[in-house]
Design a protein around this motif. Sequence first.
Motif, PDB file in Angstrom:
ATOM      1  N   ILE A 154       0.839  -1.205   0.000  1.00  8.93           N
ATOM      2  CA  ILE A 154       0.000   0.000   0.000  1.00  8.93           C
ATOM      3  C   ILE A 154       0.871   1.251   0.000  1.00  8.93           C
ATOM      4  O   ILE A 154       0.655   2.181  -0.789  1.00  8.93           O
ATOM      5  N   ASN A 155       1.870   1.290   0.865  1.00 10.55           N
ATOM      6  CA  ASN A 155       2.710   2.491   0.977  1.00 10.55           C
ATOM      7  C   ASN A 155       3.631   2.693  -0.214  1.00 10.55           C
ATOM      8  O   ASN A 155       4.107   3.809  -0.446  1.00 10.55           O
ATOM      9  N   LEU A 156       3.890   1.624  -0.971  1.00 14.03           N
ATOM     10  CA  LEU A 156       4.699   1.755  -2.176  1.00 14.03           C
ATOM     11  C   LEU A 156       3.837   1.895  -3.427  1.00 14.03           C
ATOM     12  O   LEU A 156       4.351   1.952  -4.540  1.00 14.03           O
ATOM     13  N   GLY A 157       2.528   1.917  -3.247  1.00 11.87           N
ATOM     14  CA  GLY A 157       1.612   2.179  -4.350  1.00 11.87           C
ATOM     15  C   GLY A 157       1.432   1.045  -5.332  1.00 11.87           C
ATOM     16  O   GLY A 157       1.101   1.282  -6.500  1.00 11.87           O
ATOM     17  N   VAL A 158       1.635  -0.217  -4.895  1.00  9.20           N
ATOM     18  CA  VAL A 158       1.500  -1.338  -5.831  1.00  9.20           C
ATOM     19  C   VAL A 158       0.430  -2.333  -5.381  1.00  9.20           C
ATOM     20  O   VAL A 158       0.297  -3.406  -5.967  1.00  9.20           O
ATOM     21  N   PHE A 159      -0.330  -1.986  -4.363  1.00 15.94           N
ATOM     22  CA  PHE A 159      -1.289  -2.941  -3.809  1.00 15.94           C
ATOM     23  C   PHE A 159      -2.341  -3.363  -4.829  1.00 15.94           C
ATOM     24  O   PHE A 159      -2.782  -4.519  -4.839  1.00 15.94           O
TER      25      PHE A 159
ATOM     26  N   GLU B 219       3.144  -9.128  -6.159  1.00 13.88           N
ATOM     27  CA  GLU B 219       3.843 -10.403  -6.018  1.00 13.88           C
ATOM     28  C   GLU B 219       5.348 -10.230  -6.199  1.00 13.88           C
ATOM     29  O   GLU B 219       6.135 -10.829  -5.482  1.00 13.88           O
ATOM     30  N   LYS B 220       5.735  -9.397  -7.164  1.00 12.97           N
ATOM     31  CA  LYS B 220       7.165  -9.175  -7.382  1.00 12.97           C
ATOM     32  C   LYS B 220       7.795  -8.475  -6.191  1.00 12.97           C
ATOM     33  O   LYS B 220       8.952  -8.731  -5.849  1.00 12.97           O
ATOM     34  N   LEU B 221       7.036  -7.595  -5.539  1.00 15.48           N
ATOM     35  CA  LEU B 221       7.540  -6.895  -4.363  1.00 15.48           C
ATOM     36  C   LEU B 221       8.011  -7.877  -3.292  1.00 15.48           C
ATOM     37  O   LEU B 221       9.013  -7.634  -2.614  1.00 15.48           O
ATOM     38  N   LYS B 222       7.326  -8.992  -3.170  1.00 16.25           N
ATOM     39  CA  LYS B 222       7.694  -9.994  -2.168  1.00 16.25           C
ATOM     40  C   LYS B 222       9.082 -10.566  -2.426  1.00 16.25           C
ATOM     41  O   LYS B 222       9.762 -11.015  -1.497  1.00 16.25           O
ATOM     42  N   GLY B 223       9.494 -10.553  -3.690  1.00 18.22           N
ATOM     43  CA  GLY B 223      10.803 -11.087  -4.025  1.00 18.22           C
ATOM     44  C   GLY B 223      11.948 -10.243  -3.510  1.00 18.22           C
ATOM     45  O   GLY B 223      13.084 -10.724  -3.412  1.00 18.22           O
TER      46      GLY B 223
END
Length: 273
Positions: free
Chosen positions: A79-84, A91-95
């Motif tokens: 949410i705070n990085l604007g990709v929610f 999903e890529k953020l989790k990587g």
Amino acid sequence: MKGSNTGLVFAIIFMCMAVLLDSRFNDLAAISNLQMQYNFAMDNAVEAAMDRLVEVDNGWRKKLNKEEAVKCFYDSLAINLGVFDNRNLREKLKGYVPVVGVILDDGFYLYCDKEKIVDGERIVVKEFSKKYPYQYYDKNITYYFTLTDYVRMIDETKKEYYEGDYHDLGMLFRNSIMNDNAEFDRVRRMTIINTLTDTIEMYINEHNKIAWHYGIQYHFALPYIEREDWYRTIDDISMIALFQGYPYGNNITGTYNRFAFAGARIHKNKSIA
């Protein structure tokens, strides 16, 4: 070369350098702004997750929900990085998060990537590791430390089990580390820290082998962390998260890296059925 031509050449060189310096300054300013934004996102994520971790604490009995805490961490970060709202980016953020650690009184879990074979297909999933105790061996005694003065131990010679406050157990084991308060505290802290760092590094190395699953080409590594920071982390139940290799984007070079802690004496006075 005429003086006028020489002056023109120097003017052109000066203008080119000014443009490059201005561009570099703008990039540094943009990176600084993004760092503040990302720092807020990480700090907010681990703090929100920590708040979800301890569901009940009435002074003598706690109920922990590590699954809900980790979900809250990833949701808050996205949410705070604007990709929610973008499933692929979420999903890529989790990587970029090789490990999230849940540090409990008598051990810790790491939430990390694992490869599995499902229906003959190799897939990558995130799940919790086994629970790792704070284990130390000395003079035929295996110690299982906690974040407090409480200790569990096994006399390997007699195959007998003991537990309690180390001040009391020290009277039974006169030649042990429990009879020196400073030494016991030093060994306890270093055992906890070394077990944490060694295990985190092991899982980070595993993450490097499967980061391709997320389309990430980056070498993850545990950064140097001041001992004082570790001491604050192991004073009570806490959470840690490594966020690394995240690109700044917008043609700005470099990547963002942060190792965040959140811990606290959280008291939620709710009754347990």
